[in-house]
Scaffold this motif. Structure first.
Motif, PDB file in Angstrom:
ATOM      1  N   ASP A  21       0.868  -1.168   0.000  1.00 41.84           N
ATOM      2  CA  ASP A  21       0.000   0.000   0.000  1.00 41.84           C
ATOM      3  C   ASP A  21       0.912   1.226   0.000  1.00 41.84           C
ATOM      4  O   ASP A  21       2.100   1.124   0.302  1.00 41.84           O
ATOM      5  N   PHE A  22       0.374   2.378  -0.335  1.00 33.15           N
ATOM      6  CA  PHE A  22       1.208   3.567  -0.389  1.00 33.15           C
ATOM      7  C   PHE A  22       0.392   4.811  -0.117  1.00 33.15           C
ATOM      8  O   PHE A  22      -0.833   4.800  -0.174  1.00 33.15           O
ATOM      9  N   SER A  23       1.102   5.892   0.199  1.00 29.95           N
ATOM     10  CA  SER A  23       0.469   7.178   0.466  1.00 29.95           C
ATOM     11  C   SER A  23       1.276   8.263  -0.236  1.00 29.95           C
ATOM     12  O   SER A  23       2.430   8.054  -0.608  1.00 29.95           O
ATOM     13  N   ARG A  34      -2.443  20.374  -3.712  1.00 29.54           N
ATOM     14  CA  ARG A  34      -1.875  19.038  -3.558  1.00 29.54           C
ATOM     15  C   ARG A  34      -2.859  18.236  -2.709  1.00 29.54           C
ATOM     16  O   ARG A  34      -3.098  18.580  -1.565  1.00 29.54           O
ATOM     17  N   ILE A  35      -3.409  17.187  -3.285  1.00 28.83           N
ATOM     18  CA  ILE A  35      -4.421  16.391  -2.599  1.00 28.83           C
ATOM     19  C   ILE A  35      -3.744  15.181  -1.969  1.00 28.83           C
ATOM     20  O   ILE A  35      -3.208  14.322  -2.671  1.00 28.83           O
ATOM     21  N   GLU A  36      -3.759  15.133  -0.653  1.00 27.54           N
ATOM     22  CA  GLU A  36      -3.108  14.036   0.060  1.00 27.54           C
ATOM     23  C   GLU A  36      -4.000  12.804   0.075  1.00 27.54           C
ATOM     24  O   GLU A  36      -5.223  12.909   0.158  1.00 27.54           O
ATOM     25  N   PHE A  37      -3.366  11.626   0.000  1.00 23.37           N
ATOM     26  CA  PHE A  37      -4.067  10.355   0.161  1.00 23.37           C
ATOM     27  C   PHE A  37      -3.227   9.467   1.066  1.00 23.37           C
ATOM     28  O   PHE A  37      -2.003   9.566   1.086  1.00 23.37           O
ATOM     29  N   ASP A  38      -3.897   8.625   1.865  1.00 23.95           N
ATOM     30  CA  ASP A  38      -3.173   7.788   2.822  1.00 23.95           C
ATOM     31  C   ASP A  38      -3.220   6.301   2.497  1.00 23.95           C
ATOM     32  O   ASP A  38      -2.697   5.491   3.261  1.00 23.95           O
ATOM     33  N   SER A  39      -3.835   5.934   1.365  1.00 25.18           N
ATOM     34  CA  SER A  39      -3.887   4.530   0.944  1.00 25.18           C
ATOM     35  C   SER A  39      -4.261   4.477  -0.537  1.00 25.18           C
ATOM     36  O   SER A  39      -4.706   5.480  -1.105  1.00 25.18           O
ATOM     37  N   CYS A  40      -4.104   3.305  -1.133  1.00 24.92           N
ATOM     38  CA  CYS A  40      -4.521   3.120  -2.536  1.00 24.92           C
ATOM     39  C   CYS A  40      -5.999   3.442  -2.706  1.00 24.92           C
ATOM     40  O   CYS A  40      -6.392   4.079  -3.676  1.00 24.92           O
TER      41      CYS A  40
END
Length: 149
Positions: A21-23, A34-40
């Protein structure tokens, strides 16, 4: 060096990886946000929201909703408050996002279609200079996971 060009080019800057998984952050060429994401999964949800806001690529199937959206007859029946990507591109000078980098990896994404409740397009892993076609969201995730090692 391989390149991807398109009206809806998206940058995915992967900052951290863990257990397949990645962020990271999502960027595009029309917005400094910049839109942050914490998982796929959160990345996919954010991308889907961006594509829905842009109206491009248009989804071939719609999510059912019991919420009523008021359309504006003067605007061709479109839901008010949203600008189509073609209008955004015409009004905004596109910035070069190809030089942006994530700590773990950088992907440039060009989603050409959203058919059969999935996505089809091209992804470029910048660090390896490898461009690949994907025929579904699952293909895209496999390609990204493979590139991340």
């Amino acid at each position: 060096m391989e390149k991807l060009n398109g009206i809806n080019l998206i940058g995915i800057l992967v900052e951290k990886t863990r257990d397949h998984d990645f962020s990271g952050v999502i960027i595009n060429q029309y917005d400094d946000r910049r839109i942050e994401f914490d998982s796929c999964v959160s990345m996919l949800n954010e991308l889907d929201a961006i594509y829905d806001d842009w109206g491009f690529p248009e989804a071939s199937s719609k999510t059912r909703s019991f919420t009523v959206h008021r359309s504006d007859p003067a605007n061709g029946g479109e839901v008010t408050g949203k600008k189509k990507l073609t209008h955004i591109a015409a009004e905004t000078k596109a910035r070069d996002i190809s030089q942006e980098r994530g700590k773990a990896a950088t992907f440039l994404l060009l989603t050409e279609m959203r058919q059969h409740s999935s996505w089809q397009g091209m992804v470029l892993h910048v660090e390896s200079d490898k461009k690949s076609r994907f025929d579904s969201v699952l293909d895209l995730l496999f390609l990204m996971d493979e590139a991340l090692g």
